[in-house]
Design an enzyme around this catalytic site. Structure first.
Site, short mmCIF file in Angstrom:
data_model
loop_
_atom_site.label_atom_id
_atom_site.label_comp_id
_atom_site.label_asym_id
_atom_site.label_seq_id
_atom_site.Cartn_x
_atom_site.Cartn_y
_atom_site.Cartn_z
N GLU A 98 0.86 -1.18 0.00
CA GLU A 98 0.00 0.00 0.00
C GLU A 98 0.90 1.22 0.00
OE1 GLU A 98 -2.27 -3.25 1.99
OE2 GLU A 98 -0.45 -2.24 2.68
N ASN A 103 2.30 10.28 -1.75
CA ASN A 103 3.71 9.91 -1.77
C ASN A 103 4.13 9.66 -3.22
OD1 ASN A 103 6.31 9.00 -1.32
ND2 ASN A 103 5.74 7.56 0.31
N TYR A 110 7.65 2.61 -7.52
CA TYR A 110 6.93 1.34 -7.65
C TYR A 110 6.43 1.13 -9.08
CZ TYR A 110 6.83 1.50 -2.53
OH TYR A 110 7.18 1.57 -1.21
#
Length: 142
Positions: A98, A103, A110
């Site tokens: 998560e 962010n 990611y």
């Protein structure tokens, strides 16, 4: 990661997160046998860490952090490589995590790595103004 690493881990945790994990959160992960790793520079200074919980055939990346002055230098990617290596060694089929939508730096890391958004958890994180922030749920197939 070991109990002796806690002062260094907490220093990074408290610096990089508005709502950091507590010492108890880290110790619970250690005592429960989760995959917990630190990355240190040659000088011995902590560069980053991660904690991963295996769940049947899926690994849940609970926390991955890099010391602020090392952001943007590939340390996060190096740690993700280790996460993938460990998950494969444990015969996991995928890795879940998560991340806060706010962010953006972590989200970009990611996405570049190959994680894809698979859902949202409404009101998952506490926000600075007393409200809650959603979590983007991401998966990396192995």
């Amino acid at each position: 990661m070991q109990v002796a690493d806690m002062p260094d881990v907490l220093a990074i945790e408290n610096d990089v997160y508005p709502h950091p994990w507590t010492r108890g959160n880290f110790l619970d992960s250690l005592y429960n046998g989760y995959d917990t790793w630190t990355l240190r520079e040659e000088s011995g200074q902590l560069a980053g860490y991660f904690l991963m919980m295996p769940m049947v055939d899926e690994a849940h990346l609970l926390n991955i952090s890099v010391r602020r002055d090392l952001h943007g230098r590939g340390v996060g990617r190096m740690q993700l490589d280790k996460v993938v290596e460990r998950a494969r060694e444990k015969a996991m089929q995928s890795i879940l995590l998560e991340v806060r939508p706010s962010n953006q730096r972590a989200l970009a890391v990611y996405q570049r790595y190959g994680f894809v958004e698979i859902g949202r958890r409404k009101g998952y994180y506490p926000a600075a103004d007393g409200t809650r922030e959603d979590a983007i749920v991401m998966r990396f197939p192995l």
